[in-house]
Design an enzyme around this catalytic site. Sequence first.
Site, PDB file in Angstrom:
ATOM      1  N   ASP A  16       0.865  -1.188   0.000  1.00  0.00           N
ATOM      2  CA  ASP A  16       0.000   0.000   0.000  1.00  0.00           C
ATOM      3  C   ASP A  16       0.899   1.235   0.000  1.00  0.00           C
ATOM      4  OD1 ASP A  16      -3.131   0.773   1.342  1.00  0.00           O
ATOM      5  OD2 ASP A  16      -1.556   2.267   1.098  1.00  0.00           O
ATOM      6  N   ASP A 111      -3.573   2.316  -5.399  1.00  0.00           N
ATOM      7  CA  ASP A 111      -2.310   2.305  -4.643  1.00  0.00           C
ATOM      8  C   ASP A 111      -2.071   1.048  -3.817  1.00  0.00           C
ATOM      9  OD1 ASP A 111      -3.868   2.738  -2.253  1.00  0.00           O
ATOM     10  OD2 ASP A 111      -2.194   3.886  -1.414  1.00  0.00           O
ATOM     11  N   GLU A 112      -2.909   0.017  -3.976  1.00  0.00           N
ATOM     12  CA  GLU A 112      -2.645  -1.184  -3.177  1.00  0.00           C
ATOM     13  C   GLU A 112      -2.971  -2.461  -3.934  1.00  0.00           C
ATOM     14  OE1 GLU A 112      -5.270  -1.951   0.222  1.00  0.00           O
ATOM     15  OE2 GLU A 112      -6.513  -0.289  -0.484  1.00  0.00           O
TER      16      GLU A 112
END
Length: 363
Positions: A16, A111-112
């Site tokens: 993340d 973003d993860e």
Amino acid sequence: MASADDPYARRIIHIDMDAFYAAVEMREDPSLRGRPLVVGGDPERRGTVATCNYEARAYGIHSAMASRTAKKRCPEVIFIRPRFDLYRAVSAEIREIFLQYTPKVEPLSLDEAYLDVTGCRLFGGIATDIARDIKRRILEKTRLTGSAGVSYNKFLAKIASDMNKPDGLTVVRPEDGPKLVAHLPIRKFFGIGPVTAARMKELGIETGADLGQWPLERLQPLFGKHAEYYYQAARGVDLREVEPDRPRKSLGSETTFVQDIQDLEEMLNALKLRAREVALDLQEKQLTGKTVTVKVKFSDFTQVTRSHSFDRPLTSYRQMVAILPDLLRRATEPGRAVRLLGVTVSNLVPHSDEEGPVQRSLL
Ligand code: TTP
Ligand code: MG
């Protein structure tokens, strides 16, 4: 070698990125570094904070907060309009990096992502070293930091990546999983939102340890199909697979008969029903395809498939149905009993809007 269904045998990494949108903006304009920064919202009008950097978090600002509140908490905070194209481009870069370690990459947002590195041979298969290398590559390529969690399932890998942010690398080993989960507030469990958490609180369940006290038979009437997941999660077990988001290659529907059938007309009717299901599914996903396949499984479990490929993608359900008698005839033999029939459409393409924004229908 551990068996595939051993709940402790897998190696899962969750990555993340740290303060993602804000970090990208600070990279683009280094003069923003060190100053409290909010991405999204506008202090003069309405709107909410998408994210903020760690300097702004020190004032108690966080994602989803009203921008006015953010401004009140820190009057000198800088507001930046989000630039999604930029974030998407960075997201594609990190995804490319992930895919160099394993094809089993499941992105959760820009973003993860989860990575299953169980079979990965790099670094002697040591997941912690793999995670460290991924972080290094991300920093090298994007000049941004991310945090990694390494564990034996998705639930704990995600908890772990959040434990030492920013730029963290946290490992939860099988022997430590159950203890960690026991102390965890119930709200942090995957799939437990505010509503379920409130319901559990009424039952006296506030931590993993509280949840672990409940036998499965008592959870089932209260939480239905989720009960088993909760029961296992409270013991640090999570059997969910990492699901890579590959584009679909085909869509199909099949049916197994209660009693094997021999009548061709009956088979054709069953196939038409399956074809309709497939058409509805294609419709919903705004897809169509060039190839129709009929699958037949006989009572002795042998299986035959027959396909027809059109020059152009299907434009109607009728077209699909028209080809079924021929495919069925080629797949079956008179007098041979059939236990399963299915229809699949493959060679999929988007079924949309060459002629405008109107959604096109196969039906
Ligand atoms: P997060 O990973 O939740 O947050 P973050 O990366 O900004 O910070 P950190 O992980 O270090 O705690 O979300 C990723 C991005 O998604 C975030 O940068 C902005 C966006 N986002 C929203 O737009 N709205 C939200 O409510 C949240 C939580 C995130
Ligand atoms: Mg993040």
